[in-house]
Scaffold this active site. Structure first.
Site, PDB file in Angstrom:
ATOM      1  N   VAL A  46       0.865  -1.175   0.000  1.00 12.72           N
ATOM      2  CA  VAL A  46       0.000   0.000   0.000  1.00 12.72           C
ATOM      3  C   VAL A  46       0.901   1.224   0.000  1.00 12.72           C
ATOM      4  O   VAL A  46       1.868   1.301   0.771  1.00 12.72           O
ATOM      5  CB  VAL A  46      -0.924   0.023   1.235  1.00 12.72           C
ATOM      6  N   CYS A  47       0.604   2.173  -0.871  1.00 12.62           N
ATOM      7  CA  CYS A  47       1.334   3.436  -0.916  1.00 12.62           C
ATOM      8  C   CYS A  47       2.838   3.172  -1.104  1.00 12.62           C
ATOM      9  O   CYS A  47       3.242   2.381  -1.945  1.00 12.62           O
ATOM     10  CB  CYS A  47       1.036   4.234   0.343  1.00 12.62           C
ATOM     11  N   THR A  48       3.671   3.806  -0.282  1.00 17.70           N
ATOM     12  CA  THR A  48       5.129   3.670  -0.449  1.00 17.70           C
ATOM     13  C   THR A  48       5.669   2.355   0.096  1.00 17.70           C
ATOM     14  O   THR A  48       6.889   2.147   0.096  1.00 17.70           O
ATOM     15  CB  THR A  48       5.865   4.845   0.209  1.00 17.70           C
ATOM     16  N   THR A  86       2.714   3.191  -6.986  1.00 15.86           N
ATOM     17  CA  THR A  86       2.801   3.662  -5.608  1.00 15.86           C
ATOM     18  C   THR A  86       2.110   5.026  -5.566  1.00 15.86           C
ATOM     19  O   THR A  86       1.501   5.442  -6.558  1.00 15.86           O
ATOM     20  CB  THR A  86       4.269   3.742  -5.136  1.00 15.86           C
ATOM     21  N   ALA A 118      -1.776   2.581  -4.755  1.00 16.98           N
ATOM     22  CA  ALA A 118      -1.441   3.980  -4.497  1.00 16.98           C
ATOM     23  C   ALA A 118      -1.728   4.317  -3.031  1.00 16.98           C
ATOM     24  O   ALA A 118      -1.805   3.422  -2.185  1.00 16.98           O
ATOM     25  CB  ALA A 118      -2.226   4.876  -5.445  1.00 16.98           C
TER      26      ALA A 118
END
Length: 319
Positions: free
Chosen positions: A102-104, A122, A155
């Site tokens: 998830v995300c970074t 990302t 993202a």
């Protein structure tokens, strides 16, 4: 039973953790015995999230068996990742049946070599960094999540919920995922290839008032004459000067901006109305259904009718 293991570390984004966990826990509530959810940090010690929240994990990573679904959240702690966390991921990641970020969190997977040769995404603000630091990763900055084999990357924040709902739907069926989405008061799931942000947000806002007015005009009149000549006249500039100024201040050409706005508007109409494809192609400025079909296939890899079939809410009236 599918074990879901969430990796915790100092500086983790709390919503990257709790959002997907709420979805998987919802799956367990709907179908008891479907998921066993665990959290783990390096030594099993509490971690402090980027928002200051303290989270107490269930166990230490070193005591964790390889799970069915290994989930790596993002957050400030991914900027200088702990070498031991990366080493653990490098060893255990390939053994998991599903590897999710998830995300970074994608940065940690990349540091562990788990995204080499794969397509991934990302948070939009870190896509350039991921691509620059890890050239062997095919970084796609647009979608809210990407599936490449057993690896799934998403993202920022809410996209982790979208991806988790897609995984639950894959595991337990649409009705279970829909029940979870209703409980959380979110869409069943946004399509993975939906853009991370709107056309207006994807481009910078122009500094000069005439150009900002043109941006707003494009958004409000997607079916109008949006040629460079017409837009330049609205801005009281020559076409050549307008095109240069627009790209310099928004980061994209007038043509690309118009294409994004029209595609976004057409997608919303396909998802939210019963209007026919011919009518939508007209009001969105494509002129003909075939022109709209070509635009959809080029940008999304699917035709408008198929897009509507896949992503229209089940409760919406059939056109």
């Amino acid at each position: 039973m599918r074990t879901v293991l969430v990796v915790l570390f100092d500086g983790v984004q709390s919503l990257d953790v709790t959002g997907p966990l709420e979805v998987f826990q919802g799956g367990e509530l709907h179908v008891p015995g479907s998921y066993r959810i665990r959290t783990a940090s390096l030594e099993g010690a509490p971690v402090r999230t980027s928002s200051g929240l303290t989270v107490v994990p269930d166990q230490a990573l070193t005591a964790s068996a390889t799970p069915h679904t290994l989930l790596v959240p993002g957050g400030q702690g991914t900027r200088n990742p702990a070498p031991d966390v990366v080493a653990w991921l490098r060893e255990h990641g390939p053994r998991a049946e599903r590897l999710v970020s998830v995300c970074t969190g994608a940065i940690l997977l990349a540091e562990a070599g788990l995204l080499d040769g794969r397509r991934a995404t990302t948070h939009w603000a870190y896509c350039d960094k991921l691509a620059r630091d890890h050239p062997s990763v095919e970084v796609d900055p647009d979608p809210i999540y990407v599936r490449d084999g057993q690896v799934a990357t998403s993202a920022g924040v809410t996209a982790g919920i979208d991806l988790a709902l897609a995984l639950v739907e894959e595991d337990l069926g649409r009705e279970v995922a829909l029940g979870i989405a209703r409980h959380l008061v979110v869409f069943l799931r946004r399509p993975g290839n939906q853009a991370q942000f709107s056309a207006q947000l994807a481009a910078q806002t122009a500094r000069r008032e005439p150009l900002r007015e043109v941006q707003q005009w494009i958004t409000e009149h997607p079916g109008g004459d949006l040629s460079v000549e017409t837009l330049a006249a609205r801005a009281r500039l020559s076409p050549r000067h307008f095109a240069r100024a627009f790209q310099a201040e928004t980061g994209t050409t007038p043509g690309r901006y118009v294409d994004r706005v029209r595609l976004e508007h057409a997608r919303r109409l396909l998802e939210d109305t019963s209007d026919g494809v011919e009518e939508i192609s007209r009001v969105c400025g494509y002129g003909t259904p075939e022109a709209m079909r070509r635009a959809f296939v080029k940008a999304l890899g699917t035709a408008p009718a198929e897009y509507r079939r896949r992503f229209r809410p089940a409760s919406a009236p059939t056109p």
